[in-house]
Design a protein around this motif. Structure first.
Motif, PDB file in Angstrom:
ATOM      1  N   SER A 104      36.448  26.134  11.704  1.00 39.94           N
ATOM      2  CA  SER A 104      36.355  24.918  12.309  1.00 39.94           C
ATOM      3  C   SER A 104      35.628  24.838  13.723  1.00 39.94           C
ATOM      4  N   SER A 105      35.158  23.634  14.061  1.00 41.85           N
ATOM      5  CA  SER A 105      34.491  23.244  15.190  1.00 41.85           C
ATOM      6  C   SER A 105      35.348  22.169  15.922  1.00 41.85           C
ATOM      7  N   SER A 106      36.324  21.812  15.442  1.00 39.95           N
ATOM      8  CA  SER A 106      37.055  20.685  15.562  1.00 39.95           C
ATOM      9  C   SER A 106      38.377  20.943  16.421  1.00 39.95           C
ATOM     10  N   SER A 107      39.248  20.068  16.792  1.00 38.85           N
ATOM     11  CA  SER A 107      40.205  20.346  17.746  1.00 38.85           C
ATOM     12  C   SER A 107      41.355  21.241  17.154  1.00 38.85           C
ATOM     13  N   ARG A 108      42.217  21.862  17.814  1.00 36.73           N
ATOM     14  CA  ARG A 108      43.377  22.613  17.310  1.00 36.73           C
ATOM     15  C   ARG A 108      44.332  21.753  16.296  1.00 36.73           C
ATOM     16  N   GLU A 109      44.520  20.616  16.755  1.00 35.10           N
ATOM     17  CA  GLU A 109      45.435  19.717  15.961  1.00 35.10           C
ATOM     18  C   GLU A 109      44.740  19.503  14.549  1.00 35.10           C
ATOM     19  N   ASP A 110      43.513  19.133  14.520  1.00 35.71           N
ATOM     20  CA  ASP A 110      42.565  18.881  13.324  1.00 35.71           C
ATOM     21  C   ASP A 110      42.494  20.178  12.468  1.00 35.71           C
ATOM     22  N   THR A 111      42.288  20.970  13.260  1.00 40.20           N
ATOM     23  CA  THR A 111      42.115  22.577  12.574  1.00 40.20           C
ATOM     24  C   THR A 111      43.234  22.881  11.704  1.00 40.20           C
ATOM     25  N   ASP A 112      44.386  22.784  12.653  1.00 42.48           N
ATOM     26  CA  ASP A 112      45.790  22.988  11.963  1.00 42.48           C
ATOM     27  C   ASP A 112      46.155  22.106  10.655  1.00 42.48           C
ATOM     28  N   GLN A 113      45.493  20.797  10.925  1.00 36.98           N
ATOM     29  CA  GLN A 113      45.973  19.919   9.649  1.00 36.98           C
ATOM     30  C   GLN A 113      44.910  20.334   8.452  1.00 36.98           C
ATOM     31  N   TRP A 114      43.752  20.711   8.863  1.00 38.24           N
ATOM     32  CA  TRP A 114      43.063  21.136   7.685  1.00 38.24           C
ATOM     33  C   TRP A 114      43.524  22.374   7.001  1.00 38.24           C
ATOM     34  N   VAL A 115      44.101  23.229   7.733  1.00 37.96           N
ATOM     35  CA  VAL A 115      44.637  24.613   7.278  1.00 37.96           C
ATOM     36  C   VAL A 115      45.863  24.203   6.233  1.00 37.96           C
ATOM     37  N   ALA A 116      46.652  23.316   6.949  1.00 38.35           N
ATOM     38  CA  ALA A 116      47.654  22.804   5.922  1.00 38.35           C
ATOM     39  C   ALA A 116      47.515  22.147   4.775  1.00 38.35           C
ATOM     40  N   GLU A 117      46.098  21.386   4.632  1.00 41.06           N
ATOM     41  CA  GLU A 117      45.742  20.622   3.382  1.00 41.06           C
ATOM     42  C   GLU A 117      45.223  22.170   2.379  1.00 41.06           C
ATOM     43  N   ILE A 118      44.685  22.815   3.000  1.00 42.55           N
ATOM     44  CA  ILE A 118      43.941  23.916   1.997  1.00 42.55           C
ATOM     45  C   ILE A 118      45.241  24.637   1.579  1.00 42.55           C
TER      46      ILE A 118
END
Length: 295
Positions: A240-254
């Motif tokens: 990720s090169s995004s915010s921590r919040e967006d990164t955590d959301q992406w990991v949760a979706e994965i």
């Protein structure tokens, strides 16, 4: 003196702090920002980098100076008999070829082994962890180099890009395509495979880009990497090169899409982020290198 050490560069996504914990060396990559040189994770933080990137500063990546590379080799060789040098993929930079040439000369010949692994960012991080496992199993530096290079194609990563501006600056798309993409809210998905970063698919909006990446990853796992998955030798990756919040959301979706699989997630290295920009998200996988017998 210990037998084998590892030297990589900051394109691996491994910070200086983590490198110390792993017992490896990380060469900080140089960047020129408005003609001033900075070094990743030394005098240039991620926050400062993206602030300058978004402000429109003129940013360019650069190969490390040969003296900086050999200086770190010299330091590592005071501690290890031989070292594996794992820079950014030869398909993305000339750093590998330069290092190979230097490793043929004294005093490095037979002591420095430059690995042509075809990786960058989280896939390179994962391969370094594989390398540490191989060292613990007793493989020598030249044996590990051979094993890793034979497994270089056993990976893939997809990266969803939030903006087309930096791809335009890097010459990967035309200014007209960038303008049209911005108007249509196009979020391109890039594919990194064996060191080459190429366009994969154009998506309307971030949600569609995420869905595309998850479906592509599922297809690869169920086809190309099915045997490794069935043997429990497949590693799931995120970046990720995004915010921590967006990164955590992406990991949760994965995690929701691939329940039960552990995920190694890193910040995208600044060398990749320079082209991707802020807001990029990635998913990929890597396979455990196949062991072999040596006479």
């Amino acid at each position: 003196m210990k037998p084998t050490g590892i030297v990589t560069d900051s394109h691996s996504g491994i910070s200086q702090k983590e490198a110390e914990k792993l017992g490896i060396y990380v060469l900080p990559m140089p960047f020129y920002i408005d003609d001033q040189i900075y070094y990743e994770d030394i005098d240039l933080s991620r926050e400062e980098f993206f602030k300058k990137l978004d402000s429109g500063a003129d940013i360019s990546t650069s190969q490390p100076a040969p003296a900086d590379v050999t200086g770190l080799w010299d330091k590592a060789l005071e501690e290890y008999q031989q070292i594996l040098y794992m820079p950014i993929s030869s398909g993305l930079s000339g750093s590998w070829a330069t290092a190979m040439a230097m490793a043929q000369d004294e005093p490095y010949e037979g002591r420095v082994f430059v690995v042509d692994h075809g990786r960058v960012s989280t896939p390179l991080h994962r391969m370094i962890l594989d390398c540490l496992e191989l060292m613990e199993e007793g493989y020598s530096a030249p044996q590990i180099k051979e094993i890793l290079e034979e497994s270089r194609d056993k990976m893939v990563i997809y990266i969803g890009v939030d903006t087309l501006e930096h791809l335009k600056k890097g010459g990967r798309i035309t200014p007209a395509a960038a303008l049209l993409g911005s108007v249509l809210h196009i979020k391109p998905v890039l594919k990194l495979e064996v060191g080459i970063l190429d366009p994969f698919k154009k998506c309307r909006g971030l949600a569609k880009a995420k869905k595309t990446m998850l479906e592509a990853m599922e297809h690869d796992i169920e086809t190309r990497f099915k045997d490794e998955k069935d043997r429990g030798e497949l590693y799931l990756l995120a970046a990720s090169s995004s915010s921590r919040e967006d990164t955590d959301q992406w990991v949760a979706e994965i995690q929701e899409a691939f329940p039960g699989m552990e995920i190694l997630c890193d910040d995208l290295s600044l060398g990749v982020s320079c082209h991707v920009g802020y807001g990029g998200l990635g998913i990929g996988c890597s396979c455990r290198p196949k062991r072999k017998e040596f006479l």
